[in-house]
Design a protein around this motif. Sequence first.
Motif, PDB file in Angstrom:
ATOM      1  N   SER A 258       0.843  -1.187   0.000  1.00  0.00           N
ATOM      2  CA  SER A 258       0.000   0.000   0.000  1.00  0.00           C
ATOM      3  C   SER A 258       0.882   1.243   0.000  1.00  0.00           C
ATOM      4  O   SER A 258       2.051   1.187   0.359  1.00  0.00           O
ATOM      5  N   SER A 259       0.306   2.362  -0.426  1.00  0.00           N
ATOM      6  CA  SER A 259       0.997   3.642  -0.471  1.00  0.00           C
ATOM      7  C   SER A 259       0.050   4.709   0.053  1.00  0.00           C
ATOM      8  O   SER A 259      -1.153   4.483   0.182  1.00  0.00           O
ATOM      9  N   ILE A 260       0.600   5.889   0.312  1.00  0.00           N
ATOM     10  CA  ILE A 260      -0.204   7.004   0.808  1.00  0.00           C
ATOM     11  C   ILE A 260      -0.101   8.161  -0.168  1.00  0.00           C
ATOM     12  O   ILE A 260       0.987   8.517  -0.616  1.00  0.00           O
ATOM     13  N   CYS A 261      -1.230   8.745  -0.490  1.00  0.00           N
ATOM     14  CA  CYS A 261      -1.290   9.885  -1.404  1.00  0.00           C
ATOM     15  C   CYS A 261      -0.582  11.091  -0.772  1.00  0.00           C
ATOM     16  O   CYS A 261      -0.797  11.410   0.399  1.00  0.00           O
ATOM     17  N   SER A 262       0.236  11.772  -1.563  1.00  0.00           N
ATOM     18  CA  SER A 262       0.955  12.957  -1.099  1.00  0.00           C
ATOM     19  C   SER A 262       0.050  14.165  -0.928  1.00  0.00           C
ATOM     20  O   SER A 262       0.423  15.136  -0.272  1.00  0.00           O
ATOM     21  N   VAL A 263      -1.140  14.119  -1.504  1.00  0.00           N
ATOM     22  CA  VAL A 263      -2.051  15.261  -1.434  1.00  0.00           C
ATOM     23  C   VAL A 263      -3.072  15.094  -0.313  1.00  0.00           C
ATOM     24  O   VAL A 263      -3.186  15.937   0.568  1.00  0.00           O
ATOM     25  N   CYS A 264      -3.812  13.985  -0.316  1.00  0.00           N
ATOM     26  CA  CYS A 264      -4.903  13.823   0.649  1.00  0.00           C
ATOM     27  C   CYS A 264      -4.573  12.879   1.799  1.00  0.00           C
ATOM     28  O   CYS A 264      -5.372  12.722   2.714  1.00  0.00           O
ATOM     29  N   VAL A 265      -3.413  12.235   1.764  1.00  0.00           N
ATOM     30  CA  VAL A 265      -2.953  11.336   2.807  1.00  0.00           C
ATOM     31  C   VAL A 265      -3.897  10.133   2.987  1.00  0.00           C
ATOM     32  O   VAL A 265      -4.126   9.653   4.077  1.00  0.00           O
ATOM     33  N   THR A 266      -4.458   9.664   1.880  1.00  0.00           N
ATOM     34  CA  THR A 266      -5.298   8.478   1.896  1.00  0.00           C
ATOM     35  C   THR A 266      -4.440   7.264   1.578  1.00  0.00           C
ATOM     36  O   THR A 266      -3.728   7.274   0.570  1.00  0.00           O
ATOM     37  N   PRO A 267      -4.513   6.213   2.404  1.00  0.00           N
ATOM     38  CA  PRO A 267      -3.791   4.983   2.055  1.00  0.00           C
ATOM     39  C   PRO A 267      -4.541   4.249   0.953  1.00  0.00           C
ATOM     40  O   PRO A 267      -5.770   4.196   0.962  1.00  0.00           O
ATOM     41  N   GLN A 268      -3.805   3.733   0.000  1.00  0.00           N
ATOM     42  CA  GLN A 268      -4.402   3.021  -1.131  1.00  0.00           C
ATOM     43  C   GLN A 268      -3.605   1.756  -1.384  1.00  0.00           C
ATOM     44  O   GLN A 268      -2.416   1.687  -1.079  1.00  0.00           O
ATOM     45  N   ALA A 269      -4.247   0.771  -1.991  1.00  0.00           N
ATOM     46  CA  ALA A 269      -3.528  -0.404  -2.471  1.00  0.00           C
ATOM     47  C   ALA A 269      -2.533   0.075  -3.521  1.00  0.00           C
ATOM     48  O   ALA A 269      -2.708   1.159  -4.101  1.00  0.00           O
ATOM     49  N   GLY A 270      -1.509  -0.718  -3.808  1.00  0.00           N
ATOM     50  CA  GLY A 270      -0.420  -0.328  -4.705  1.00  0.00           C
ATOM     51  C   GLY A 270      -0.849   0.360  -5.983  1.00  0.00           C
ATOM     52  O   GLY A 270      -0.268   1.353  -6.392  1.00  0.00           O
ATOM     53  N   SER A 271      -1.898  -0.135  -6.646  1.00  0.00           N
ATOM     54  CA  SER A 271      -2.319   0.465  -7.910  1.00  0.00           C
ATOM     55  C   SER A 271      -3.189   1.706  -7.712  1.00  0.00           C
ATOM     56  O   SER A 271      -3.508   2.400  -8.664  1.00  0.00           O
ATOM     57  N   GLY A 272      -3.575   2.011  -6.474  1.00  0.00           N
ATOM     58  CA  GLY A 272      -4.419   3.172  -6.206  1.00  0.00           C
ATOM     59  C   GLY A 272      -3.649   4.475  -6.123  1.00  0.00           C
ATOM     60  O   GLY A 272      -4.229   5.553  -6.140  1.00  0.00           O
ATOM     61  N   ILE A 273      -2.329   4.383  -6.031  1.00  0.00           N
ATOM     62  CA  ILE A 273      -1.460   5.562  -6.011  1.00  0.00           C
ATOM     63  C   ILE A 273      -0.551   5.462  -7.224  1.00  0.00           C
ATOM     64  O   ILE A 273      -0.023   4.399  -7.534  1.00  0.00           O
ATOM     65  N   THR A 274      -0.387   6.564  -7.918  1.00  0.00           N
ATOM     66  CA  THR A 274       0.489   6.566  -9.085  1.00  0.00           C
ATOM     67  C   THR A 274       1.358   7.820  -9.079  1.00  0.00           C
ATOM     68  O   THR A 274       0.985   8.835  -8.489  1.00  0.00           O
ATOM     69  N   LEU A 275       2.496   7.721  -9.728  1.00  0.00           N
ATOM     70  CA  LEU A 275       3.354   8.884  -9.896  1.00  0.00           C
ATOM     71  C   LEU A 275       2.867   9.644 -11.120  1.00  0.00           C
ATOM     72  O   LEU A 275       2.884   9.118 -12.231  1.00  0.00           O
ATOM     73  N   LEU A 276       2.380  10.851 -10.899  1.00  0.00           N
ATOM     74  CA  LEU A 276       1.972  11.714 -12.001  1.00  0.00           C
ATOM     75  C   LEU A 276       2.991  12.839 -12.118  1.00  0.00           C
ATOM     76  O   LEU A 276       3.394  13.433 -11.119  1.00  0.00           O
ATOM     77  N   VAL A 277       3.387  13.110 -13.341  1.00  0.00           N
ATOM     78  CA  VAL A 277       4.443  14.070 -13.631  1.00  0.00           C
ATOM     79  C   VAL A 277       3.846  15.233 -14.410  1.00  0.00           C
ATOM     80  O   VAL A 277       3.040  15.032 -15.321  1.00  0.00           O
ATOM     81  N   ALA A 278       4.242  16.441 -14.042  1.00  0.00           N
ATOM     82  CA  ALA A 278       3.756  17.650 -14.708  1.00  0.00           C
ATOM     83  C   ALA A 278       4.930  18.430 -15.277  1.00  0.00           C
ATOM     84  O   ALA A 278       5.921  18.658 -14.567  1.00  0.00           O
TER      85      ALA A 278
END
Length: 167
Positions: free
Chosen positions: A80-100
């Motif tokens: 699992s990982s944690i979102c850098s924005v909302c601090v929600t824990p997600q299963a591995g595929s629920g968090i992704t690296l998005l690049v701008a």
Amino acid sequence: MRALGEKEIRASFVNCSKGEARRLSLPADFTGTPWSDLDFLGWRDPKAPDRGYAVTERDGELVGIALRASTGTRRSALKSSICSVCVTPQAGSGITLLVAPRAGEAGRQGNTVGLYICADLACSLYVRGKKQSALARRFEESLTLEEQNERTTRNLNGFLDQVLGQA
């Protein structure tokens, strides 16, 4: 967040050309957007799943950014990982690296910044309990819902500062 129109959204983008902003696909159910439950409008492009977009209001002005999913190795679906924005824990595929791409000349030279965020960009809905992650629930926090919403906005603004070259 206040309700936005298509023209406002397209005009808000700071890190892509006007032509790219004109061609992007709006959220699949744009007319059913739950504006009162959003701190920012975030969505993945239904026609190009590796692309995502976020639009928020900063200092009274709309700021939109184009995002692209990282092409690097996928993270383990077992972790699992944690979102850098909302601090929600997600299963591995629920968090992704998005690049701008950075805004302006830096972005035209290929400079980018990235963050690990909820793959569906529905951070506001997770914080408010309107959507559940695959892990079923968020951490119990001592922060009020308002404070959690402020943290979500603050975290997104920190990333926007990097995109805009203000960090």
